[in-house]
Scaffold this active site. Structure first.
Site, mmCIF file in Angstrom:
data_model
loop_
_atom_site.group_PDB
_atom_site.id
_atom_site.type_symbol
_atom_site.label_atom_id
_atom_site.label_comp_id
_atom_site.label_asym_id
_atom_site.label_seq_id
_atom_site.Cartn_x
_atom_site.Cartn_y
_atom_site.Cartn_z
ATOM 1 N N ARG A 82 0.957 -1.053 0.019
ATOM 2 C CA ARG A 82 -0.130 -0.101 0.222
ATOM 3 C C ARG A 82 0.850 1.086 0.005
ATOM 4 O O ARG A 82 2.136 1.486 0.381
ATOM 5 C CB ARG A 82 -0.983 -0.078 1.420
ATOM 6 C CG ARG A 82 -2.030 -0.877 1.328
ATOM 7 C CD ARG A 82 -3.060 -0.813 2.306
ATOM 8 N NE ARG A 82 -2.114 -1.191 3.595
ATOM 9 C CZ ARG A 82 -1.571 -0.493 4.408
ATOM 10 N NH1 ARG A 82 -1.644 0.828 4.514
ATOM 11 N NH2 ARG A 82 -1.154 -0.904 5.473
ATOM 12 N N TYR A 210 -1.594 -3.536 -7.025
ATOM 13 C CA TYR A 210 -1.169 -4.412 -5.917
ATOM 14 C C TYR A 210 -2.324 -4.174 -4.735
ATOM 15 O O TYR A 210 -2.679 -3.162 -4.507
ATOM 16 C CB TYR A 210 0.223 -3.793 -5.155
ATOM 17 C CG TYR A 210 0.702 -5.079 -4.280
ATOM 18 C CD1 TYR A 210 1.423 -6.281 -4.953
ATOM 19 C CD2 TYR A 210 0.598 -4.789 -2.984
ATOM 20 C CE1 TYR A 210 1.613 -7.164 -3.966
ATOM 21 C CE2 TYR A 210 0.879 -5.723 -2.154
ATOM 22 C CZ TYR A 210 1.560 -6.800 -2.353
ATOM 23 O OH TYR A 210 2.149 -7.912 -1.526
ATOM 24 N N LYS A 219 -9.536 -2.614 1.993
ATOM 25 C CA LYS A 219 -9.468 -1.497 2.644
ATOM 26 C C LYS A 219 -10.114 -0.381 2.343
ATOM 27 O O LYS A 219 -10.661 0.556 3.007
ATOM 28 C CB LYS A 219 -7.881 -1.345 2.541
ATOM 29 C CG LYS A 219 -7.047 -2.285 3.131
ATOM 30 C CD LYS A 219 -7.348 -2.459 4.455
ATOM 31 C CE LYS A 219 -6.874 -4.158 5.104
ATOM 32 N NZ LYS A 219 -5.632 -4.262 5.370
ATOM 33 N N HIS A 239 -10.345 -2.639 11.565
ATOM 34 C CA HIS A 239 -9.039 -3.635 11.154
ATOM 35 C C HIS A 239 -9.071 -4.632 11.786
ATOM 36 O O HIS A 239 -8.002 -4.520 12.671
ATOM 37 C CB HIS A 239 -8.214 -2.607 10.725
ATOM 38 C CG HIS A 239 -6.701 -2.952 10.149
ATOM 39 N ND1 HIS A 239 -5.400 -2.891 10.095
ATOM 40 C CD2 HIS A 239 -6.729 -4.095 9.135
ATOM 41 C CE1 HIS A 239 -4.681 -3.534 9.199
ATOM 42 N NE2 HIS A 239 -5.574 -4.253 8.775
ATOM 43 N N SER A 261 -0.994 -3.448 10.364
ATOM 44 C CA SER A 261 -0.646 -4.551 9.336
ATOM 45 C C SER A 261 0.523 -5.182 9.667
ATOM 46 O O SER A 261 1.704 -4.878 10.043
ATOM 47 C CB SER A 261 -0.426 -3.730 8.079
ATOM 48 O OG SER A 261 -1.756 -2.894 7.650
ATOM 49 N N CYS A 263 1.161 -7.404 11.800
ATOM 50 C CA CYS A 263 1.488 -7.577 13.315
ATOM 51 C C CYS A 263 0.733 -8.535 14.005
ATOM 52 O O CYS A 263 0.545 -8.511 15.301
ATOM 53 C CB CYS A 263 0.887 -6.213 14.004
ATOM 54 S SG CYS A 263 2.386 -4.817 13.720
ATOM 55 N N ASP A 288 -9.004 -9.980 9.149
ATOM 56 C CA ASP A 288 -8.412 -8.583 8.774
ATOM 57 C C ASP A 288 -9.441 -7.648 9.005
ATOM 58 O O ASP A 288 -9.064 -6.460 9.330
ATOM 59 C CB ASP A 288 -8.265 -8.749 7.382
ATOM 60 C CG ASP A 288 -7.168 -7.526 6.864
ATOM 61 O OD1 ASP A 288 -6.129 -7.198 7.766
ATOM 62 O OD2 ASP A 288 -7.429 -6.745 5.785
ATOM 63 N N ARG A 380 2.522 -12.147 -0.403
ATOM 64 C CA ARG A 380 1.181 -12.585 -0.003
ATOM 65 C C ARG A 380 0.369 -13.695 -0.522
ATOM 66 O O ARG A 380 0.710 -14.005 -1.803
ATOM 67 C CB ARG A 380 0.226 -11.219 -0.582
ATOM 68 C CG ARG A 380 0.555 -10.108 0.382
ATOM 69 C CD ARG A 380 -0.262 -9.907 1.786
ATOM 70 N NE ARG A 380 0.271 -8.898 2.479
ATOM 71 C CZ ARG A 380 -0.217 -8.469 3.588
ATOM 72 N NH1 ARG A 380 -1.533 -8.740 4.083
ATOM 73 N NH2 ARG A 380 0.296 -7.570 4.249
HETATM 74 P P1 GTP Z 1 -1.993 -7.739 7.397
HETATM 75 O O1 GTP Z 1 -2.547 -8.800 6.445
HETATM 76 O O2 GTP Z 1 -1.240 -7.021 6.777
HETATM 77 O O3 GTP Z 1 -3.131 -6.906 8.129
HETATM 78 O O4 GTP Z 1 -1.026 -8.508 8.655
HETATM 79 P P2 GTP Z 1 -1.592 -9.337 9.886
HETATM 80 O O5 GTP Z 1 -2.053 -8.355 11.086
HETATM 81 O O6 GTP Z 1 -2.641 -10.274 9.618
HETATM 82 O O7 GTP Z 1 -0.198 -10.222 10.196
HETATM 83 P P3 GTP Z 1 0.249 -11.625 10.211
HETATM 84 O O8 GTP Z 1 -0.448 -12.488 11.146
HETATM 85 O O9 GTP Z 1 0.363 -12.139 8.662
HETATM 86 O O10 GTP Z 1 1.854 -11.604 10.638
HETATM 87 C C1 GTP Z 1 2.630 -10.968 10.117
HETATM 88 C C2 GTP Z 1 4.170 -11.210 10.749
HETATM 89 O O11 GTP Z 1 4.191 -11.197 12.084
HETATM 90 C C3 GTP Z 1 4.558 -12.634 10.198
HETATM 91 O O12 GTP Z 1 5.614 -12.666 9.675
HETATM 92 C C4 GTP Z 1 4.116 -13.490 11.475
HETATM 93 O O13 GTP Z 1 5.192 -14.703 11.283
HETATM 94 C C5 GTP Z 1 4.570 -12.570 12.551
HETATM 95 N N1 GTP Z 1 3.961 -13.035 13.586
HETATM 96 C C6 GTP Z 1 2.650 -13.091 13.665
HETATM 97 N N2 GTP Z 1 1.995 -13.524 15.083
HETATM 98 C C7 GTP Z 1 3.346 -13.385 16.046
HETATM 99 C C8 GTP Z 1 3.432 -13.718 17.236
HETATM 100 O O14 GTP Z 1 2.672 -14.113 18.206
HETATM 101 N N3 GTP Z 1 4.957 -13.554 17.463
HETATM 102 C C9 GTP Z 1 5.864 -13.346 16.836
HETATM 103 N N4 GTP Z 1 7.392 -13.108 17.350
HETATM 104 N N5 GTP Z 1 5.788 -12.838 15.527
HETATM 105 C C10 GTP Z 1 4.375 -13.154 14.896
HETATM 106 C C1 SPV Z 2 -2.761 -4.652 5.517
HETATM 107 O O1 SPV Z 2 -1.761 -3.811 4.944
HETATM 108 O O2 SPV Z 2 -3.293 -4.192 6.490
HETATM 109 C C2 SPV Z 2 -3.223 -5.677 4.673
HETATM 110 C C3 SPV Z 2 -2.494 -5.873 3.053
HETATM 111 O O3 SPV Z 2 -4.257 -6.443 4.846
HETATM 112 S S1 SPV Z 2 -3.398 -4.813 1.978
HETATM 113 O O4 SPV Z 2 -4.606 -5.756 1.554
HETATM 114 O O5 SPV Z 2 -2.520 -4.630 1.024
HETATM 115 O O6 SPV Z 2 -3.956 -3.699 2.490
HETATM 116 MN MN MN Z 3 -4.506 -5.697 7.230
#
Ligand code: GTP
Ligand code: SPV
Ligand code: MN
Length: 596
Positions: A82, A210, A219, A239, A261, A263, A288, A380
């Site tokens: 983004r 993208y 979003k 979110h 994002s 996290c 999400d 992704r």
């Molecule tokens: P968006 O799709 O961008 O909104 O991201 P999200 O909030 O769904 O994050 P996601 O669960 O994909 O995790 C993002 C990164 O954080 C990945 O590389 C995970 O491996 C890492 N991660 C997730 N949960 C944990 C955790 O409990 N501990 C640690 N150390 N890393 C984590």
């Molecule tokens: C985020 O960035 O919080 C996502 C990926 O979930 S995107 O759809 O590119 O915004």
């Molecule tokens: Mn997201």
């Protein structure tokens, strides 16, 4: 209108909705595509478009034995996340967009974008994608129509949303639908704009191909336009992931959690409890986005408006996220991971043995000694929700699920403890409003820098952030059974830079405490920042590497020097928002200072 593919290829007739037809005609006259393709969402259509995408080298077919129904896409290397600096809220008054959004006057922005779109689809096909955000038949569901010249967008939207005939049926003759226009143009970052017109329920996105920039249901509609609609209509667009926790007695607790994002939302939503948690089960409602509205019984009900996952790939493996691995086993589109010439895929954190002859996300042969990543950190997978072995049946419930706990969190190496609970709703809104997090690869910007990301909505709130806090405070009057509010941080580090908490499935221990607090069963200690579990209040059985009371103390430590700095950082946001900041939040800040 020029040729309409699908009426010939699939026998689909054009919809009778006059508003929709008139608007499509208008956009056709502006963008002058060679062809118009009305998407019906059928399997035949998917096959037809997938084949075209492969012929046009937009998709690469993966080894269908290893990855049935899976395809691969390289995005333009200048277009991998983004772009917040190119994202605009276009309402009449600048102060309605507020100080945290880019603003432009609607007329000026329309003129500029229409200029860029004039003739832009010449030589291309324009796809008409009618889609639903929300389960068919839900009173909370909204209809959107995206007009795009990207076949990749069509194939992703058909995974991420309920798309085609189902949406046209839901819309009927109604003129109330979100109008989205997208064109990749020449994919030039200087001509990249993602613009929202809340008063017109309209979105125009140009210059990108993208993710969140172009899958307009996600979003753009579900959060930026959605938050503005929610403010007017008395609900919240957030979110947030949604999960269902079932205890050994079969009692279900529904939890919503907002992390910025990349996290950990997808990981938390798909969590598998550790072995020692016999009889406990987590199922995924959403990973999400949550739309939440008070129900007739006074509880807060939430739906997941999406039908698929657009998840971060790096770091995902059978240990960290088993259900995500299963979700991407078939019918998945991979974007910007690494691949092999024989149709396999790989990414950092998948396993320790990258295959030979790896092709990196840019399409070049990868040299492990180069120090460069083979997969882009924001690569992704796009996978249908139904692939997830632990998808919750509730994900399809039109009425949504009643929320007991709302969890906020960020990625913080210091200051923030593993978990604490707000004293009440207003204190919880303050905790959400002051969330800070290190920036990740999900957005173009400075990696690792801590910024305020209120409710994980900084890039996604479609109106003035101060008014948004007001709306959260107002919701208290509309909800009779208030969810309890918590803050978590999986990312606190020790002085050597190692994570203090094992995370992933082990987060179940925190989730159990949260659920039992909601039921009035778990104990906690009243501290300056909120209620906190003591070592003995959490189930630490079988934690990998063990958890000593000393280590737990380091995890939960309230360091006054760190909190002094934290308050100064919070001030930066509050000063920015001072004009519209609710007094209640200033008051919470004063109370926190006096307690500290
Ligand atoms: P968006 O799709 O961008 O909104 O991201 P999200 O909030 O769904 O994050 P996601 O669960 O994909 O995790 C993002 C990164 O954080 C990945 O590389 C995970 O491996 C890492 N991660 C997730 N949960 C944990 C955790 O409990 N501990 C640690 N150390 N890393 C984590
Ligand atoms: C985020 O960035 O919080 C996502 C990926 O979930 S995107 O759809 O590119 O915004
Ligand atoms: Mn997201």
């Amino acid at each position: 209108m020029s040729k309409t593919f699908s009426s010939e290829t699939f026998g689909q007739t054009l919809p009778s909705n006059k508003k929709l037809l008139a608007w499509v005609k208008e956009v056709v006259e502006l963008t002058t595509p060679d062809q118009i393709f009305w998407c019906d969402g059928s399997e035949e259509e998917k096959e037809f478009l997938t084949k075209q995408a492969v012929d046009q080298k937009i998709l690469i077919k993966l080894d269908q034995k290893k990855w049935p129904g899976c395809y691969y896409h390289h995005s333009n290397p200048n277009d991998v996340a983004r772009v917040e600096q190119s994202t605009f809220i276009c309402c009449e008054r600048k102060e309605d967009a507020g100080p945290t959004n880019n603003w432009a006057a609607p007329k000026e922005m329309y003129d500029k974008l229409h200029g860029m779109l004039r003739g832009a689809m010449k030589g291309r096909t324009m796809y008409v994608i009618p889609y639903l955000m929300g389960p068919a038949g839900s009173p909370m569901t909204k209809v959107g129509v995206e007009l795009t010249d990207s076949i990749y967008v069509v194939l992703n939207m058909r995974i991420m949303t309920r798309m085609g005939k189902v949406a046209l049926k839901h819309l009927g003759e109604n003129s109330d639908f979100n109008r989205g226009i997208h064109s990749v143009l020449d994919c030039d970052p200087a001509r990249r704009f993602i613009c929202h017109f809340p008063q017109d329920n309209a979105i125009i996105s140009v210059g990108s191909g993208y993710g969140g920039n172009v899958l307009l249901g996600k979003k753009c509609l579900a959060l930026r336009i959605g938050s503005a609609l929610g403010r007017n209509e008395g609900w919240l667009a957030e979110h947030m992931l949604l999960l269902c926790l079932e205890d050994p007695e079969g009692k279900k607790t529904y939890v919503a959690a907002a992390f910025p994002s990349a996290c950990g939302k997808t990981n938390f939503a798909m969590m598998i409890p550790p072995e020692s948690f016999k009889g406990w089960k987590v199922t995924t409602v959403g990973d999400d986005i949550a739309w939440m509205k008070p129900g007739a019984d006074g509880r807060l009900y939430a739906i997941n408006p999406e039908a698929g996952y657009f998840g971060v790939v790096p770091g995902t493996n059978n240990k960290s996220n088993f259900n995500a691995m299963r979700s991407m086993e078939c019918d998945t589109i991979f974007t910007n991971v690494a691949r092999t010439p024989d149709g396999d895929v790989w990414w950092e954190g998948k396993d320790n043995s990258p295959p030979k002859d790896l092709i990196d996300w840019k399409g070049n042969s990868w040299n492990p000694e180069s120090g460069e990543k083979a997969a882009h950190p924001n690569s992704r997978f796009t996978a249908p929700m139904k692939n997830n072995p632990d998808v919750a049946e509730e994900a399809e419930w039109p009425e949504g699920v009643p929320i007991s706990a709302i969890v906020f969190g960020g990625r913080r190496a210091n200051t923030m403890p593993l978990v604490f609970q707000a004293f009440n709703w207003i204190h919880g809104v303050y905790i959400g409003a002051t969330v800070g997090s290190e920036m990740t690869a999900a957005a173009a910007g400075t990696l690792g820098q801590v910024r305020r990301d209120p409710m994980a909505m900084l890039p996604f709130c479609g109106y003035n952030m101060g008014k948004y806090f007001d709306h959260w405070l107002e919701m208290r009057r509309m909800i009779k059974v208030l969810p309890r509010i918590f803050h978590v941080n999986w990312f606190r580090k020790d002085s050597y830079g190692n994570f203090l908490w094992p995370g992933f499935g082990e987060n179940m221990r925190v989730l159990q405490w949260i659920a039992e607090r909601c039921q009035g069963r778990a104990n906690g200690l009243e501290t300056a920042i909120g209620w906190m579990p003591r070592y003995e209040d959490m189930n630490m059985n079988g934690i990998p590497g063990g958890m000593t009371p000393e280590r737990f103390e380091a995890l939960q430590k309230i360091d006054f020097e760190e909190w002094r700095r934290e308050l100064i950082l919070q001030d930066e946001l509050f000063i920015k928002l001072y004009r519209d900041l609710p007094k209640e939040l200033m008051c919470q800040r004063e109370l926190l200072i006096s307690r500290l």
